[in-house]
Design an enzyme around this catalytic site. Structure first.
Site, mmCIF file in Angstrom:
data_model
loop_
_atom_site.group_PDB
_atom_site.id
_atom_site.type_symbol
_atom_site.label_atom_id
_atom_site.label_comp_id
_atom_site.label_asym_id
_atom_site.label_seq_id
_atom_site.Cartn_x
_atom_site.Cartn_y
_atom_site.Cartn_z
ATOM 1 N N ALA A 66 0.866 -1.182 0.000
ATOM 2 C CA ALA A 66 0.000 0.000 0.000
ATOM 3 C C ALA A 66 0.902 1.231 0.000
ATOM 4 C CB ALA A 66 -0.882 -0.016 1.242
ATOM 5 N N GLY A 109 0.732 -5.019 0.950
ATOM 6 C CA GLY A 109 -0.462 -5.082 0.098
ATOM 7 C C GLY A 109 -0.169 -5.736 -1.252
ATOM 8 N N GLU A 112 -0.454 -9.296 -0.587
ATOM 9 C CA GLU A 112 -1.878 -9.592 -0.354
ATOM 10 C C GLU A 112 -2.647 -9.595 -1.686
ATOM 11 O OE1 GLU A 112 -1.881 -6.481 2.603
ATOM 12 O OE2 GLU A 112 -2.608 -7.880 4.110
ATOM 13 N N GLU A 132 4.964 -5.097 6.955
ATOM 14 C CA GLU A 132 4.271 -3.972 7.600
ATOM 15 C C GLU A 132 4.766 -3.711 9.022
ATOM 16 O OE1 GLU A 132 2.785 -6.462 5.950
ATOM 17 O OE2 GLU A 132 1.105 -5.742 4.739
#
Ligand code: CAA
Length: 258
Positions: A66, A109, A112, A132
């Site tokens: 992200a 992300g 993911e 993260e």
């Protein structure tokens, strides 16, 4: 969709390839990119001329997570209002098969997003992880759940708590990805596989994907019932008649997608 700012779309036969296209930030997944991606998945899912989707980045990065700069100053209430990750569920609901073609970084992300895909082909340069923890947070788009189901508790725990990256070979051994190929071939290999799947009967592909995914959400008993119903449902498809007739007549089947 002609006004894509953060993605490129390429079509070849029944295969559509989506390329994440923010190379200057290693394809960091900002909200604009994700909104475009979700809308594009929706439209390709409805497009009968597409049977399989490849999702890729570039050689250096599938996606490095992200967009940290977009989140750095956000409050919890702002993050809640953005509700960004719940939109990702729409990728999980895409009915057509999605193959990730991964090279370089697939982190946070990005990892993911890779795990939202149905099949993963990686280059031998891939570095995959959930780092993260190193920026004071934790996975928020399914990483703790999907990684654990894919590789088991102890490795998932190590990756999530230390942020260590897996090499492509380690990810293969752990069952997180399907295949590792030299970097010059990862996209070609994924597209070859997508072409192979797009030459299968589309209704059966759809119902089979749905049944495999069901196993993540249900008990064995209910999953088996669901599978059986999809199996029986295929006996109402023209492609089932054609597939079995072609086998008996020793010829190649011609699929109609009906
Ligand atoms: N968000 C925003 N920008 C990012 C980014 C990210 N996730 N990852 C990389 N970039 C940017 C860098 O800021 C840099 O931009 P500038 O040139 O403007 O400085 C550019 O991409 C190139 O990155 P680096 O110079 O850092 O490249 P490197 O080769 O030295 O390192 C890396 C590569 C190890 C991947 C490093 O960039 C990195 O650690 N990135 C962050 C990885 C990460 O923590 N991801 C998780 C994000 S949180 C998340 O994803 C939450 C969730 O669950 C959804």
């Amino acid at each position: 969709m002609s006004d894509l700012k953060n993605l490129l779309l390429h079509r070849n036969g029944f295969v559509a390839t989506i390329q994440l296209n923010r190379p200057q930030v290693l394809n960091a997944l900002n909200m604009e990119l994700m909104d475009e991606l979700i809308a594009l998945f929706d439209s390709l899912d409805k497009d009968a001329s597409v049977r399989c989707i490849v999702l890729t980045g570039n050689e250096k990065a599938f996606a490095a997570g992200a967009d940290i700069k977009e989140m750095a100053n956000a409050t919890a209430v702002e993050m809640l209002a953005r509700d960004q990750f719940s939109k990702w569920d729409r990728i999980r609901k895409v009915k057509k098969p999605i193959i990730a073609a991964v090279s370089g970084f697939a982190l946070g992300g990005g990892c993911e997003l890779m795990m939202h895909c149905d099949i993963v082909i990686a280059s031998d340069t891939a570095k995959i992880g959930q780092p993260e923890i190193n920026i004071g947070v934790m996975p928020g788009a399914g990483g703790t759940q999907r990684m654990t189901r894919a590789v088991g508790k102890v490795l998932a725990m190590e990756l999530v708590l230390t942020g260590r990256f897996l090499t492509a070979e380690e990810a293969l051994q752990a069952g997180l990805i399907n295949k590792v190929v030299p970097v010059e071939f990862y996209l070609e290999e994924a597209q070859k596989l997508a072409k192979e799947i797009s030459n299968r009967p589309p209704v059966a592909v759809r119902l089979a994907k749905e049944a495999v995914l069901k196993s993540f959400d249900t008990t064995m008993e209910i999953g088996l019932e669901f599978e059986r119903k999809n199996f029986y449902l295929l006996f109402s498809s023209e492609d089932m008649r054609e597939g079995m007739a072609a086998f008996i007549e020793k010829r190649k089947p011609e699929w109609k997608g009906k």
